[in-house]
Design an enzyme around this catalytic site. Sequence first.
Site, PDB file in Angstrom:
ATOM      1  N   HIS A 163     -12.802   7.184 -13.324  1.00 10.44           N
ATOM      2  CA  HIS A 163     -12.006   6.100 -13.936  1.00 10.44           C
ATOM      3  C   HIS A 163     -10.536   6.180 -13.499  1.00 10.44           C
ATOM      4  CE1 HIS A 163     -15.438   5.847 -16.804  1.00 10.44           C
ATOM      5  NE2 HIS A 163     -15.366   7.168 -16.734  1.00 10.44           N
ATOM      6  N   SER A 284       9.945  -2.482   5.317  1.00 12.99           N
ATOM      7  CA  SER A 284      10.209  -3.726   4.592  1.00 12.99           C
ATOM      8  C   SER A 284      11.491  -4.323   5.147  1.00 12.99           C
ATOM      9  CB  SER A 284      10.368  -3.426   3.104  1.00 12.99           C
ATOM     10  OG  SER A 284      11.098  -4.462   2.476  1.00 12.99           O
ATOM     11  N   LYS A 290      11.014   1.620   1.841  1.00  6.87           N
ATOM     12  CA  LYS A 290       9.567   1.420   1.819  1.00  6.87           C
ATOM     13  C   LYS A 290       8.873   1.853   3.102  1.00  6.87           C
ATOM     14  CE  LYS A 290       7.525  -1.386  -0.580  1.00  6.87           C
ATOM     15  NZ  LYS A 290       7.600  -2.829  -0.817  1.00  6.87           N
ATOM     16  N   GLU A 297      -4.297  -1.654   3.898  1.00  3.88           N
ATOM     17  CA  GLU A 297      -4.509  -2.860   3.084  1.00  3.88           C
ATOM     18  C   GLU A 297      -5.362  -3.875   3.832  1.00  3.88           C
ATOM     19  OE1 GLU A 297      -0.628  -3.873   0.781  1.00  3.88           O
ATOM     20  OE2 GLU A 297      -0.079  -2.650   2.503  1.00  3.88           O
TER      21      GLU A 297
END
Length: 465
Positions: A163, A284, A290, A297
Amino acid sequence: MTDTTGKSNEMWGGRFTAKPDDVMEAINASIDVDKRLAEEDIAGSMAHATMLAACDIISQDDLSAIMAGLEQVLEEIRTEKFQYSRALEDIHMNVEARLKEIIGDPAGRLHTGRSRNDQVATDFRLWVKNACIARMDQIEALMSALIEQADAHADWVMPGFTHLQTAQPVTVGHHLMAYVEMLSRDFTRFSDAVVRMDECPLGAAALAGTGFPINRDMTADTLGFSGPMANSLDAVSARDFVIESLSTIAICAQHLSRLAEELVIWSSAPFSFARMSDAWSTGSSIMPQKRNPDAAELVRAKTGKANGALIAMLTVMKGLPLAYSKDMQDDKQTAFDAFDSIDLSLQAMTGMISTMSFNKDKLRAAASGGFSTATDLADWCVRELNIPFREAHHITGATVKLAEDKGVDLWDLSLEELQSVEPRITNEIFDVLTVDASVASRQSYGGTAPQCVREQIAAWKERLS
Ligand code: ARG
């Protein structure tokens, strides 16, 4: 370059005088997609012509002309000099029409005893079979990258989650090897599919076979198939080989998406379990701190395309009566897209995995948090005090609550505090509460103990070498 000027299709013989409507041509033509089958199409034609001559169905002179002409067509295609025509619909007619321009009349004998129906089924089977084999190689490359990282981190502790809540400590090596197991099943799914699709449709002709004394074993053999397909109707209308490989791609994409998701989580600043190399990160334009895991992704996203392709193909084929229907022409773009995207995903994942680094301290700190060794406390009570597991579970729950209230870890509790929950607990409990003791104890087959993980790594290295 595809010529779109459109001329009346001369391949149909005398019956058609007017050229098709522009929209008819647009919906009907597949050349922009199936030109990717050019190599397979020419290989199929060469095998067919050779067989026709061997069976005395065409002359040796015609065969020589056809072979030389096909060689030239192949050369023109490879050097991008070939002029594709949408009016000629598909790769089969484009190749044959060009062959006629080059060699004249003998070209007309090539289509004896075959049809575009068995032709396209053969071309596409060849293409899908080779594509499956190429993906199998890529899966092995990714497995090897994972095994290397697992080997280097066989005893690095990290939190194991259920979980996404800290459950029990595991090792990084163990975690990575879980993906090796998944990928090995994807590999065998591809190899099983290849075995099933390894039969040749060529010679089924339009649907019923042919009256010419052809030799289907010979063409199957020349094209590297294990034999001819046994039923001509099935041969021209079966596309389950596409569906099966797309389902394998969908499952593999789903596995990759889970790994991709972990990379996204692990490389996020709050986790900082791992760091993606510069080559596999993006910056970024506004936030200089970043490092975005874009490739991970995108691998995660490609699952959409893979699932879509499978559903599209299942839907195209649903309810089609035997034998060939033009619906089947829509199989190629779907399959090409799915094979292309899993190709990129496997390559990207291999690149990311082989260049990523892990943060030992962060992993260890996280592995130690969340009372991750609570199960070890319960197991100790069962083993040393002969307490039934359910009762030990209860004792452990109360101990965790005590530690939680005091804001400390389990091993920070004093013996007296532990005994306030269960008086029979002794000092030896402290030996099992550390994360290293916890992982080292899990030596059951398939367990996370570094020794077990190293055995699995060695076995996989052996299998892959
Ligand atoms: N372009 C067609 C396809 O990909 C080839 C077979 C056409 N056969 C036919 N009878 N129209 O399916």
